[in-house]
Write an enzyme that holds these catalytic residues in place. Structure first.
Site, PDB file in Angstrom:
ATOM      1  N   GLN A 126      -8.563  81.274  51.457  1.00 46.15           N
ATOM      2  CA  GLN A 126      -8.188  81.710  50.113  1.00 46.15           C
ATOM      3  C   GLN A 126      -6.901  82.538  50.140  1.00 46.15           C
ATOM      4  O   GLN A 126      -6.899  83.650  50.670  1.00 46.15           O
ATOM      5  CB  GLN A 126      -9.327  82.561  49.549  1.00 46.15           C
ATOM      6  CG  GLN A 126      -9.115  83.112  48.155  1.00 46.15           C
ATOM      7  CD  GLN A 126     -10.323  83.940  47.713  1.00 46.15           C
ATOM      8  OE1 GLN A 126     -10.920  84.657  48.516  1.00 46.15           O
ATOM      9  NE2 GLN A 126     -10.695  83.847  46.458  1.00 46.15           N
ATOM     10  N   TYR A 128      -5.093  84.574  48.080  1.00 48.02           N
ATOM     11  CA  TYR A 128      -5.080  85.325  46.823  1.00 48.02           C
ATOM     12  C   TYR A 128      -4.345  86.654  46.990  1.00 48.02           C
ATOM     13  O   TYR A 128      -3.238  86.843  46.529  1.00 48.02           O
ATOM     14  CB  TYR A 128      -6.523  85.587  46.355  1.00 48.02           C
ATOM     15  CG  TYR A 128      -7.104  84.535  45.422  1.00 48.02           C
ATOM     16  CD1 TYR A 128      -6.805  83.187  45.577  1.00 48.02           C
ATOM     17  CD2 TYR A 128      -7.977  84.897  44.401  1.00 48.02           C
ATOM     18  CE1 TYR A 128      -7.361  82.237  44.722  1.00 48.02           C
ATOM     19  CE2 TYR A 128      -8.523  83.947  43.539  1.00 48.02           C
ATOM     20  CZ  TYR A 128      -8.213  82.618  43.714  1.00 48.02           C
ATOM     21  OH  TYR A 128      -8.752  81.686  42.871  1.00 48.02           O
ATOM     22  N   SER A 129      -5.024  87.622  47.662  1.00 50.70           N
ATOM     23  CA  SER A 129      -4.480  88.978  47.763  1.00 50.70           C
ATOM     24  C   SER A 129      -3.140  88.994  48.498  1.00 50.70           C
ATOM     25  O   SER A 129      -2.876  88.155  49.359  1.00 50.70           O
ATOM     26  CB  SER A 129      -5.457  89.880  48.514  1.00 50.70           C
ATOM     27  OG  SER A 129      -6.661  89.993  47.809  1.00 50.70           O
ATOM     28  N   SER A 161      -9.722  85.323  54.716  1.00 52.66           N
ATOM     29  CA  SER A 161     -10.868  85.159  55.621  1.00 52.66           C
ATOM     30  C   SER A 161     -10.807  83.809  56.306  1.00 52.66           C
ATOM     31  O   SER A 161     -10.628  82.795  55.654  1.00 52.66           O
ATOM     32  CB  SER A 161     -12.184  85.243  54.852  1.00 52.66           C
ATOM     33  OG  SER A 161     -12.137  86.267  53.913  1.00 52.66           O
ATOM     34  N   GLU A 244     -17.010  82.741  43.544  1.00 54.09           N
ATOM     35  CA  GLU A 244     -17.048  83.583  44.734  1.00 54.09           C
ATOM     36  C   GLU A 244     -18.079  84.692  44.559  1.00 54.09           C
ATOM     37  O   GLU A 244     -18.913  84.939  45.425  1.00 54.09           O
ATOM     38  CB  GLU A 244     -15.668  84.193  44.992  1.00 54.09           C
ATOM     39  CG  GLU A 244     -15.667  85.137  46.200  1.00 54.09           C
ATOM     40  CD  GLU A 244     -14.288  85.695  46.521  1.00 54.09           C
ATOM     41  OE1 GLU A 244     -13.343  85.446  45.751  1.00 54.09           O
ATOM     42  OE2 GLU A 244     -14.172  86.387  47.547  1.00 54.09           O
ATOM     43  N   ASN A 379     -15.962  97.369  43.562  1.00 52.99           N
ATOM     44  CA  ASN A 379     -17.005  97.750  42.601  1.00 52.99           C
ATOM     45  C   ASN A 379     -16.402  98.306  41.315  1.00 52.99           C
ATOM     46  O   ASN A 379     -16.915  98.085  40.230  1.00 52.99           O
ATOM     47  CB  ASN A 379     -17.934  98.791  43.235  1.00 52.99           C
ATOM     48  CG  ASN A 379     -18.983  98.133  44.113  1.00 52.99           C
ATOM     49  OD1 ASN A 379     -18.838  96.972  44.486  1.00 52.99           O
ATOM     50  ND2 ASN A 379     -20.037  98.859  44.417  1.00 52.99           N
ATOM     51  N   GLU A 380     -15.306  99.038  41.475  1.00 51.69           N
ATOM     52  CA  GLU A 380     -14.674  99.650  40.304  1.00 51.69           C
ATOM     53  C   GLU A 380     -14.086  98.571  39.384  1.00 51.69           C
ATOM     54  O   GLU A 380     -14.186  98.670  38.154  1.00 51.69           O
ATOM     55  CB  GLU A 380     -13.583 100.630  40.755  1.00 51.69           C
ATOM     56  CG  GLU A 380     -14.129 101.913  41.399  1.00 51.69           C
ATOM     57  CD  GLU A 380     -14.711 101.713  42.805  1.00 51.69           C
ATOM     58  OE1 GLU A 380     -14.416 100.682  43.439  1.00 51.69           O
ATOM     59  OE2 GLU A 380     -15.480 102.585  43.255  1.00 51.69           O
TER      60      GLU A 380
END
Lengths: 395, 374
Positions: A126, A128-129, A161, A244, A379-380
């Site tokens: 992936q 993405y980031s 990953s 995901e 989580n935020e």
């Protein structure tokens, strides 16, 4: 006999005949990577299941899937679980990219990519980031230039990953630098084996390196591997994130679990914990923590079950996936906290004879669990999504 | 076992909800909590007669509707949401279940129809509402069925016609029937922190009574679980109301030129609350499904009560905090639910008690009785 019980009988008989001993219990799961040699039984299991389309049981048959209903899929997993069989194939293609391509891909793209994924012939990663685009993913700057037949891509991806074992990457790139940040993004696919792609593993606090940095220097993605509309890749990318998160929360039908998830609540203490929880010296406060955790995790499974019932056939994950991602990751993190706390000083081992394999495993898991509340959207960020989409709170 | 409500059950909820929405508004609640009786007789009669709720879980042979813990849960949830003030919990739920589990056939036939019709109000007198293991430590009955001792907290005793008393005897916990106006009984209403549920101190000074049965360990625990199931549902209903009204408030209250619900600190608190509520709700509904079939986990009711207790209190704290200054005024309605949350949190055992109870049930706590059996 109902159709479903007939299906159960047939499935069980086939599994008994075809599931090799080497894929029962804990162990290696096939990832589809062409760069890894899997143990013979793992390879055989994947191939046999792929032949029936059962590596991706809910996908349509024309793309290599099994064409099973949600109920049939549950029966298949129940039966696999009953004999302790591991999933035949798990990777980002089966869990995230495939379901997204089913929705947004062209016929040609589906024919070309899904069949290969279903047959375990490619692992995906992936893109993405980026170093400057984590929680604020839409600020990504990896640049793709239109060169006629292909896109020329330059930039850096991070937290990819399994990139070292991947054959393909699905990637978010910026194709319009003048548009607002959500509007100039496109979703492209590129092969990892090309000159312009360099992969470097990242060492984590647990001592493992499941994530990589991926450098794209004049990397090439073919035009036919643009998914969705040019500059509208954010929509496709967001959809994939829902798959995901639902996978992380255990909602995805391909996320076969080691134990069947039934209506009943399982409050059994697993073996690693048993000795510690039964130690007479455990304090009431810590015992309360253990039972509180068990209660919350049981309620989580009940809620998943209920959501699963409500979702019914074919209904795909929606914004509630953030609820499961947030709560599920918190539970996973808390569990590791409690486990090492129960172990006292025996939870301090990294290596060596003073510590059992389980104790060292627990310490390592405690460290790697620090990732679960961060990856796939912190989580935020999940709480922001819940507030906006589920509760309708204003920006 | 069920994991979702049926369509019939959802329709039943609609009926109950419509009735309570009309008859138990915050204005009604304020009027009743300021009164001595604490309930509206006319509404109670409608609730028992026209709607038939007081006999929800009482079998048809005893004049009830013959539904079970699931439907009782639905009624309780709606009552909690609308903060219904009346003897439903004391009479139908507490006394009703104790009679069903522990009384003789003759007594069940004689009393339960009146409880179901609302013609008579009963309450269950337990000398301890914190822990089932401690029931019977104060109230005693001798072989002549003379009851002595004091129960410090009895729900709705001040309006009860009948007291169903659990008192310890030489052969375990006995159930005794006493008229509320019998000689030697003192019923003293106490001012409670939660004025929406009235409590009294009930003393027995050598009261002659009728022995109507008894509760052994199993039936006492079953009764406790059934009451907890109803109470947990009530709490989920109350928590749901607080959650919804609080989220709505943050959308309309403007500070710094924007709705306060746009601030991340508040968003996250609301999101956390949503999750706590959803998971406590799943546990609570599961408890009813388990009790309805006598299948499933023995600890399901304790799990529901523990989670509902924590969740209702958290919703109540957030309800006050997120409203800012208005949240701790008498004029604003939040404190009505806040106080009910507190009394419900500890009634029939705190979250900690129930977690410890679960631990013992699943035997992962160190056993305290591993010694040799005599």
């Amino acid at each position: 006999m109902s159709d479903l019980s007939a299906f159960r009988e047939e499935t069980r008989a086939w599994l008994v005949e075809n599931c090799p001993e080497g894929v029962k219990g804990e162990g290696v799961v096939h990832t589809g990577s062409t760069k890894v040699t899997f143990p013979p039984d793992v390879q055989l299991w994947m191939e046999r299941m792929a032949e029936r389309g059962w590596t991706v049981p809910t996908w349509p048959k024309e793309y290599g899937g099994g064409g099973l209903s949600v109920e049939e899929t549950r029966v298949l997993f129940d039966e696999m679980n009953a004999m302790g069989a591991r999933p035949p194939l798990v990777n980002m293609g089966t869990r995230m990219f495939g379901p997204t391509l089913l929705e947004y891909g062209t016929e040609e793209q589906k024919q070309r990519h899904l069949t290969v994924i279903a047959q375990g012939g490619a692992a995906w990663c992936q893109g993405y980031s980026e170093p400057g685009a984590g929680s604020d993913l839409a600020s990504l700057r990896c640049r793709a230039e239109d060169k006629g037949d292909f896109f020329l891509i330059n930039g850096q991806k991070i937290w990819t990953s399994g990139a070292q074992y991947a054959d393909w990457m699905f990637c978010l790139v910026r194709t319009d630098f003048d548009a607002s940040k959500h509007s100039g993004i496109s979703f492209v696919l590129l092969p990892m084996d090309q000159e312009g792609v360099t992969v470097k593993p990242i060492s984590l606090i647990s001592g493992n390196s499941p994530f990589c940095e991926t450098f794209l220097d004049d990397a090439i993605a073919e035009k036919r591997d643009l998914v969705g509309t040019l500059n509208e890749g954010w929509t496709v990318g967001k959809r994939l994130l829902q798959h995901e998160r639902s996978g992380q929360g255990g909602l995805s039908p391909t996320a076969a679990r080691p134990k069947p998830v039934g209506v009943t609540i399982d409050l059994e203490v697993d073996d690693v914990l048993k000795d510690y929880v039964n130690d007479p010296s455990i304090t009431p406060a810590l015992r309360d923590e253990v039972i509180d955790w068990k209660m919350r995790s049981a309620a989580f499974r009940l809620t998943q079950k209920r959501a699963g019932e409500q979702a019914r056939d074919g209904k795909t994950p929606a914004d509630t996936t953030s609820v499961f991602k947030l709560y599920g990751s918190t539970l996973a993190r808390d569990r590791q906290e409690i486990v090492v706390r129960l172990m006292g000083t025996q939870g301090l081992g990294w290596e060596g004879d003073s510590f059992s394999k389980d104790e060292i495993g627990a310490a390592r898991s405690w460290l790697s669990s620090k990732a679960v509340t961060i990856y796939g959207g912190t989580n935020e960020v999940q709480a922001n999504i819940i507030a906006k989409r589920v509760l309708g709170l204003p920006d | 076992m069920q994991i979702e409500y049926t369509e019939d059950q959802e329709q039943f909820r609609e009926v109950v909800s419509r009735f309570l929405q009309a008859k138990s508004t915050p204005i009604d609640v304020r009027r009743l909590m300021a009164s001595n009786e604490g309930y509206d007789q006319a509404v109670w009669q409608q609730l028992c007669g026209e709607v038939g709720l007081a006999g929800t879980h009482i079998p048809e042979e005893y004049g009830g509707f013959g539904f079970g813990p699931i439907e009782l849960g639905i009624v309780s949830e709606e009552m909690g949401r609308h903060l219904y003030c009346g003897p439903f919990f004391a009479s139908s739920v507490m006394a009703g279940y104790a009679l069903l589990n522990g009384a003789t056939e003759a007594i069940k036939s004689a009393i339960l129809p009146d409880i179901a019709s609302g013609d008579r109000i009963a309450t269950l007198v337990l000398d301890n509402l914190n822990n089932p293991e401690k029931v019977g430590s104060v109230l005693k009955a001798n072989d002549e069925h003379v009851v002595s001792g004091t129960a410090p907290i009895v729900v709705d005793a001040h309006i009860a016609d009948l007291l169903i008393v659990a008192a310890s005897t030489s052969d375990g916990l006995g159930l005794y029937l006493v008229n509320a106006d019998a000689d030697g009984i003192s019923i003293k209403p106490e001012e409670a922190l939660d004025p929406t549920r009235k409590i009294s101190r009930v003393s027995f000074d050598g009261v002659s009574s009728e022995r109507i049965g008894g509760l052994n360990e199993e039936s006492l625990n079953l009764t406790w679980d059934q009451i907890c199931n109803a109470l947990a549902h009530e709490m989920i209903g109350g928590a749901q109301h607080l959650f919804e009204s609080t989220v709505e408030y943050t959308k309309v209250r403007v500070q710094f030129g924007r709705p306060i619900g746009s601030f991340q600190a508040l968003k996250h608190r609301c999101a956390d609350l949503l999750m706590e509520l959803e998971f406590a709700k799943a546990a609570t509904h599961h408890a009813a499904f388990c009790l309805a079939t006598s299948e499933g986990e023995p600890f399901a009711a304790s799990m529901a009560k523990a989670m509902a207790s924590d969740t209702y209190m958290e919703a109540a704290r957030a309800g006050v905090q997120l409203r800012g200054g208005i949240g701790f005024t008498w004029e604003e309605d939040t404190h009505l639910w806040y106080k009910r949350a507190k009394s419900s949190e500890v009634f029939m055992g705190s979250a900690h008690m129930h977690r410890e109870r679960m631990m013992k049930m699943i035997e992962i706590a160190p056993s305290h009785n591993t010694g040799e059996q005599p």
